[in-house]
Design an enzyme around this catalytic site. Structure first.
Site, mmCIF file in Angstrom:
data_model
loop_
_atom_site.group_PDB
_atom_site.id
_atom_site.type_symbol
_atom_site.label_atom_id
_atom_site.label_comp_id
_atom_site.label_asym_id
_atom_site.label_seq_id
_atom_site.Cartn_x
_atom_site.Cartn_y
_atom_site.Cartn_z
ATOM 1 N N ASP A 147 8.338 -1.026 5.014
ATOM 2 C CA ASP A 147 7.139 -1.673 4.876
ATOM 3 C C ASP A 147 7.195 -3.380 5.658
ATOM 4 O OD1 ASP A 147 4.301 -1.343 3.377
ATOM 5 O OD2 ASP A 147 4.887 -3.190 3.742
ATOM 6 N N ILE A 148 6.487 -3.666 6.258
ATOM 7 C CA ILE A 148 6.561 -4.828 6.755
ATOM 8 C C ILE A 148 6.467 -6.206 5.870
ATOM 9 C CG2 ILE A 148 4.258 -5.584 7.579
ATOM 10 C CD1 ILE A 148 5.164 -6.229 10.429
ATOM 11 N N HIS A 195 -0.485 7.824 3.748
ATOM 12 C CA HIS A 195 0.957 7.295 3.961
ATOM 13 C C HIS A 195 1.424 7.216 2.356
ATOM 14 C CE1 HIS A 195 -1.377 3.889 4.419
ATOM 15 N NE2 HIS A 195 -0.616 3.215 3.391
ATOM 16 N N ASN A 245 -2.350 5.060 -1.926
ATOM 17 C CA ASN A 245 -3.579 4.243 -1.958
ATOM 18 C C ASN A 245 -4.554 5.017 -1.063
ATOM 19 O OD1 ASN A 245 -2.646 2.120 -3.653
ATOM 20 N ND2 ASN A 245 -1.860 1.060 -1.622
ATOM 21 N N VAL A 262 -4.407 0.800 6.065
ATOM 22 C CA VAL A 262 -4.127 1.574 7.224
ATOM 23 C C VAL A 262 -4.746 3.092 6.801
ATOM 24 C CG1 VAL A 262 -2.374 2.359 8.658
ATOM 25 C CG2 VAL A 262 -2.219 0.017 7.530
ATOM 26 N N HIS A 276 3.604 5.053 -0.219
ATOM 27 C CA HIS A 276 4.809 3.867 -0.564
ATOM 28 C C HIS A 276 5.749 4.417 -1.405
ATOM 29 C CE1 HIS A 276 1.644 0.729 0.939
ATOM 30 N NE2 HIS A 276 1.003 1.659 0.635
#
Ligand code: AMP
Length: 113
Positions: free
Chosen positions: A30-31, A100, A87, A96, A102
């Site tokens: 993750d950025i 996905h 999420n 986004v 996390h």
């Protein structure tokens, strides 16, 4: 393949720190990490949210969690523990719109539950 920022990562149109990839999934750091380890596991199939899953995605969702657990074991923090979060939409804090997972770990996690 989705036309989101994650789709661009999958297509190598923008860079990412990719830690795992197979035919079905990609995983990258993750950025904006929220824990010492924060990796996103993303199916390559276009699936915007959890609400868009169908029974046909059951194996894919299983692969998503298995890949995350395998990564945690390989990185040596599985026994200490970690958290997997998906999420969904506005109230879930999704930003986004490509499904996905996390994976958060590497230290005790607070602020949830
Ligand atoms: P969510 O809020 O569940 O939709 O999570 C989206 C996550 O994507 C956030 O944790 C962001 O920090 C992360 N993110 C956004 N853009 C990038 C990127 N280019 N590379 C890696 N992670 C990103």
């Amino acid at each position: 393949m989705s036309d989101t920022i994650f789709g661009k990562i999958i297509r190598r149109e923008i860079p990412a720190d990719i830690v795992y990839e197979d035919d079905d999934l990609i995983a990258f750091k993750d950025i904006s990490p929220q824990a010492p380890v924060h990796v996103l596991f993303v199916p390559k199939a276009t699936i915007a949210t959890l609400n868009d899953l169908t029974p046909g995605h059951a194996e894919l969702v299983g692969k998503l969690f298995l890949a995350a657990a395998k990564y945690a074991k390989a990185q040596g923090f599985a026994d200490d523990g970690y958290r997997c979060v998906i999420n969904c939409n506005r109230h879930g804090g999704q930003t986004v719109f490509q499904l996905h997972l996390h994976l958060l770990g590497g230290a005790p996690l607070h602020g949830f539950g």
